[in-house]
Enzyme design. Sequence first.
Site, PDB file in Angstrom:
ATOM      1  N   GLY A 132       0.822  -1.214   0.000  1.00 33.02           N
ATOM      2  CA  GLY A 132       0.000   0.000   0.000  1.00 33.02           C
ATOM      3  C   GLY A 132       0.855   1.262   0.000  1.00 33.02           C
ATOM      4  O   GLY A 132       0.498   2.256   0.645  1.00 33.02           O
ATOM      5  N   GLY A 192      -0.507   4.897  -0.585  1.00 33.02           N
ATOM      6  CA  GLY A 192      -1.550   5.419   0.303  1.00 33.02           C
ATOM      7  C   GLY A 192      -1.053   6.568   1.168  1.00 33.02           C
ATOM      8  O   GLY A 192       0.110   6.991   1.077  1.00 33.02           O
ATOM      9  N   GLN A 193      -1.941   7.048   2.019  1.00 28.93           N
ATOM     10  CA  GLN A 193      -1.641   8.240   2.824  1.00 28.93           C
ATOM     11  C   GLN A 193      -0.402   8.028   3.703  1.00 28.93           C
ATOM     12  O   GLN A 193       0.448   8.899   3.819  1.00 28.93           O
ATOM     13  CB  GLN A 193      -2.852   8.607   3.694  1.00 28.93           C
ATOM     14  CG  GLN A 193      -2.734   9.993   4.316  1.00 28.93           C
ATOM     15  CD  GLN A 193      -3.584  10.167   5.562  1.00 28.93           C
ATOM     16  OE1 GLN A 193      -4.163   9.206   6.074  1.00 28.93           O
ATOM     17  NE2 GLN A 193      -3.664  11.378   6.057  1.00 28.93           N
ATOM     18  N   TYR A 213     -14.889  -1.892   8.362  1.00 27.45           N
ATOM     19  CA  TYR A 213     -13.471  -1.506   8.507  1.00 27.45           C
ATOM     20  C   TYR A 213     -12.982  -1.882   9.906  1.00 27.45           C
ATOM     21  O   TYR A 213     -11.940  -2.524  10.076  1.00 27.45           O
ATOM     22  CB  TYR A 213     -13.379   0.002   8.270  1.00 27.45           C
ATOM     23  CG  TYR A 213     -12.029   0.641   8.477  1.00 27.45           C
ATOM     24  CD1 TYR A 213     -10.985   0.439   7.587  1.00 27.45           C
ATOM     25  CD2 TYR A 213     -11.813   1.516   9.553  1.00 27.45           C
ATOM     26  CE1 TYR A 213      -9.765   1.074   7.763  1.00 27.45           C
ATOM     27  CE2 TYR A 213     -10.599   2.152   9.723  1.00 27.45           C
ATOM     28  CZ  TYR A 213      -9.575   1.927   8.831  1.00 27.45           C
ATOM     29  OH  TYR A 213      -8.373   2.565   9.003  1.00 27.45           O
ATOM     30  N   LYS A 257     -10.263  -4.596  11.252  1.00 24.72           N
ATOM     31  CA  LYS A 257      -9.110  -4.177  12.069  1.00 24.72           C
ATOM     32  C   LYS A 257      -8.988  -5.052  13.315  1.00 24.72           C
ATOM     33  O   LYS A 257      -7.886  -5.465  13.676  1.00 24.72           O
ATOM     34  CB  LYS A 257      -9.219  -2.696  12.454  1.00 24.72           C
ATOM     35  CG  LYS A 257      -8.995  -1.735  11.294  1.00 24.72           C
ATOM     36  CD  LYS A 257      -7.596  -1.855  10.712  1.00 24.72           C
ATOM     37  CE  LYS A 257      -7.301  -0.831   9.635  1.00 24.72           C
ATOM     38  NZ  LYS A 257      -6.053  -1.117   8.895  1.00 24.72           N
TER      39      LYS A 257
END
Length: 319
Positions: A8, A11-12, A141, A145
């Site tokens: 990833g 991503g941010q 989500y 997690k």
Amino acid sequence: MKRILVTGSNGQIGCELVPYLRKIYGADNVLATARSKKPGPVSEGGPFELLEVRDGKTFSKLMSDYKIDTVIHLAGILSARGENNPQESWDINAGGCFTALECAREHGAAFFFPSSIAAFGPSAPADNTPQVTIQRPTTIYGIAKVTGELLCDYYHLKFGLDTRGLRFPGLISYEAPPGGGTTDYAVHIYYEALSKGKYTSYIAPGTYMDMMYMPDALEAVVQLMEADPKRLENRNAYNISGMSFAPEDIAASIKKLIPSFEIDYDVDPDRQAIADSWPNSLDCSAAVEEWDFSPRYDLDSMTKDMLEKLKSRTQECAR
Ligand code: SER
């Protein structure tokens, strides 16, 4: 950590963590992977390979080819976007984590998992949410997690894998905007403060959530991964936070530097419901005790830095 694979990477978190790790560990020792290749430091500042996280075969081959000893597994879909397609969210967030853990097990690699404040639900104590408490999240989500946290516990117990993880709060950065999260308002507000002098918040006043400035988040990842394993009692999901605020607090902080700034509200019921199900503030004492977590930025110092960095970037673009 010596030879690191990051998933990833576009991503941010990834787009800042990859260059940060390359500075510390050497560019050649940090393999960035992502589903697509984008120009910029992630794909051009060191090794880069295409990887879809559910493709265990390619994942495992990359681990052998690059002699990887640590996997930093960041690939995932954020909370609000996840609610629009729960099946895809589960598949990538939980399925991707399982595939990544299996590859780490096969190659005996250490493993980092980014959990979230979303791993708590409305039945957890909202204020000063303890490190260990009830976790019944109400978003797909959050469910993925908690699953990731438990899988990491399992791989550590069962296979002795060196798994470690953080429960990230909303992350605020000037490099890359987040996409599809509930805490994103706290990033957008800075962009619009500079471009429009006002911001319409989709989160209602009085809604407190934990947040953290990206430089503190990057430091926390490295600090945790380099910590003495003997000290890590809660190894897979440390509560961490730099600050807790509501929209009117971040607006007041911006107003100190841009006095004409105004905030108003047009609440999005879907994202508001997610925010309401999350903690107001986390108890981070386990992270402090077990690996000396010490974030540097509070709301005002973050606001000052964000506005300065975004402003100089706009000026550079205008040149
Ligand atoms: N920042 C994330 C989100 O809003 C929470 O982990 O989805």
